[in-house]
Design a protein around this motif. Structure first.
Motif, PDB file in Angstrom:
ATOM      1  N   ASP A  75     -13.400   5.479   3.243  1.00 60.13           N
ATOM      2  CA  ASP A  75     -14.602   5.717   2.434  1.00 60.13           C
ATOM      3  C   ASP A  75     -15.305   4.604   2.228  1.00 60.13           C
ATOM      4  O   ASP A  75     -16.675   4.657   2.031  1.00 60.13           O
ATOM      5  N   LEU A  76     -14.883   3.249   1.987  1.00 61.13           N
ATOM      6  CA  LEU A  76     -15.457   2.114   1.965  1.00 61.13           C
ATOM      7  C   LEU A  76     -16.284   1.856   3.116  1.00 61.13           C
ATOM      8  O   LEU A  76     -17.364   1.638   3.129  1.00 61.13           O
TER       9      LEU A  76
ATOM     10  N   SER B  87       0.798  -1.327  -0.106  1.00 60.93           N
ATOM     11  CA  SER B  87      -0.018   0.013   0.015  1.00 60.93           C
ATOM     12  C   SER B  87       0.949   1.341  -0.087  1.00 60.93           C
ATOM     13  O   SER B  87       1.798   1.207   0.487  1.00 60.93           O
TER      14      SER B  87
ATOM     15  N   LYS C 184      -9.059   5.564   0.982  1.00 60.61           N
ATOM     16  CA  LYS C 184     -10.067   4.829   0.401  1.00 60.61           C
ATOM     17  C   LYS C 184     -10.679   3.717   1.325  1.00 60.61           C
ATOM     18  O   LYS C 184     -11.911   3.294   0.960  1.00 60.61           O
TER      19      LYS C 184
ATOM     20  N   VAL D 103      -2.608   7.074  -0.095  1.00 62.65           N
ATOM     21  CA  VAL D 103      -3.848   6.796  -1.165  1.00 62.65           C
ATOM     22  C   VAL D 103      -4.645   5.893  -0.453  1.00 62.65           C
ATOM     23  O   VAL D 103      -6.007   5.990  -0.576  1.00 62.65           O
ATOM     24  N   PHE D 104      -4.334   4.740  -0.030  1.00 64.95           N
ATOM     25  CA  PHE D 104      -4.975   3.596   0.327  1.00 64.95           C
ATOM     26  C   PHE D 104      -5.848   3.762   1.804  1.00 64.95           C
ATOM     27  O   PHE D 104      -7.106   3.391   1.762  1.00 64.95           O
TER      28      PHE D 104
END
Length: 378
Positions: free
Chosen positions: A335-336, A324, A332, A328-329
């Motif tokens: 958000d998930l 990772s 995300k 960035v990860f």
């Protein structure tokens, strides 16, 4: 408060002074952040298997040391060269990396050629200095994963601080910095599990169940969870596993082939046990891919069928931190989670700082999947 005012103040931290522990709550003090560092007031820190591995000297980090490497908190102050965060930002702390070696330059900081120096050496890699001192004024080894967050404050480098949205529950987010990132990232970044594919997680702890959730989120339609703890398998089904296998009762390779025919497209081992890794490879279909993410004992050897690998064109690889890029990860994954597609909160049980040894024991016995140590108020 100013950085200078803060530097004179004391706070509570969990210190390990001998092989095997225990974690001892002591008074510590911290230096101001340097030009590329960030001072974070820790709200909560996840406890990961690697904390126990370091405590027990399987990874020989120097002692006495403040461990903790899944911190989440609020920025108190930044060094003069830090621009990515500012005072008041909510942050998750992840692993540190040099930023200059070939893997870092190619976008794979988890494979940093200097990873051990930046995460396990117990001091700043450039000059061997420490950010923490004990109650007697002597230095404490720190910089564990660039943070040492089992305390009310931590000094991190700007490279391993991840700014996160303020509407997310900060006390929950620390495990995204390592364990949960490892499982989910292995599925999404390293193996690149595809919609409609099949996946098997060998081991249904926090890392394995994070992989199950990620496989479900990405659209895999046949998802196996393999473990020996019935409660973990029940939770795996709730989190998206379509099939569960109690490997204390059934042969997981036979069970997988009975459902899939030739085997699964992708498999991941989070146990670090060579016999289990072997089963993960055997369970692959021709041209399938397996990832090893669990920490094995030093010197552990794999016994694999070379012809099975060659003739069936199978791939096996190691993965660190889910391959990772945390900046960035991790956003995300948040958000998930907020979209209801990655319910990692179901893995978490909270403990206070003075319950840290209880948290470690519960984790090692399998009673708690992901302990999170509450340290400071929001």
């Amino acid at each position: 408060m100013s950085i200078q005012e803060f530097a004179a103040k004391d706070f509570q931290a969990a210190v390990v002074r001998q092989k095997g522990g225990p974690f001892v709550i002591e008074t510590a003090s911290i230096t101001p952040p340097r030009h590329d560092e960030v001072l974070v007031r820790v709200v909560a820190t996840g406890m990961c298997h690697t904390d126990m591995v370091a405590r027990d000297q399987i990874y020989p980090v120097p002692q006495p040391i403040v461990l903790g490497h899944e911190g989440a908190g609020i920025v108190e102050a930044v060094g003069e060269n830090v621009t990515k965060v500012e005072k008041g930002d909510h942050v998750v702390l992840s692993f540190h990396s040099c930023g200059a070696c070939r893997p870092c330059q190619e976008g794979h900081p988890a494979y940093c050629e200097n990873f051990n120096d930046y995460n396990f050496a117990g001091a700043r890699p450039d000059d061997g200095s420490h950010a923490l001192c004990g109650h007697d004024g002597t230095p404490l080894n720190d910089r564990f994963f660039g943070q040492s967050s089992f305390g009310a404050y931590a000094i991190a480098n700007m490279r391993n601080v991840v700014k996160v949205r303020k509407d997310a529950p900060l006390e929950l987010l620390g495990p995204l910095g390592c364990g949960i990132q490892t499982g989910a990232g292995t599925v999404l970044n390293a193996l690149k599990v595809e919609p409609g594919s099949s996946f098997a997680a060998f081991g249904a702890g926090a890392v394995g169940l994070s992989a199950v959730m990620a496989a479900a989120a990405t659209g895999a339609t046949t998802i196996f969870a393999i473990d020996v703890v019935p409660s973990r398998l029940d939770l795996a089904r709730e989190l998206g596993a379509t099939h569960i296998v109690d490997s204390s009762k059934d042969d997981p390779v036979a069970a997988i082939r009975k459902i899939t025919g030739k085997g699964v497209d992708f498999a991941m081992d989070s146990t670090g046990i060579p016999a289990v890794i072997r089963n993960a490879v055997l369970a692959l279909r021709p041209m399938g891919s397996a990832a090893i993410v669990g920490a094995s004992k030093p010197g552990a050897l794999l016994d694999l069928d070379a012809n099975d690998l060659m003739q069936n064109v199978k791939s096996i690889r190691g993965v660190v931190e889910g391959d990772s890029v945390p900046d960035v990860f991790i956003p995300k994954l948040i958000d998930l989670y907020l979209a209801g597609r990655f319910p990692f909160d179901k893995l978490v049980r909270f403990y206070s700082l003075d319950q840290i040894n209880e948290a470690a024991a519960d984790s090692e016995k399998g009673g708690t999947l992901k302990p999170v140590i509450r340290i400071g108020a929001m």
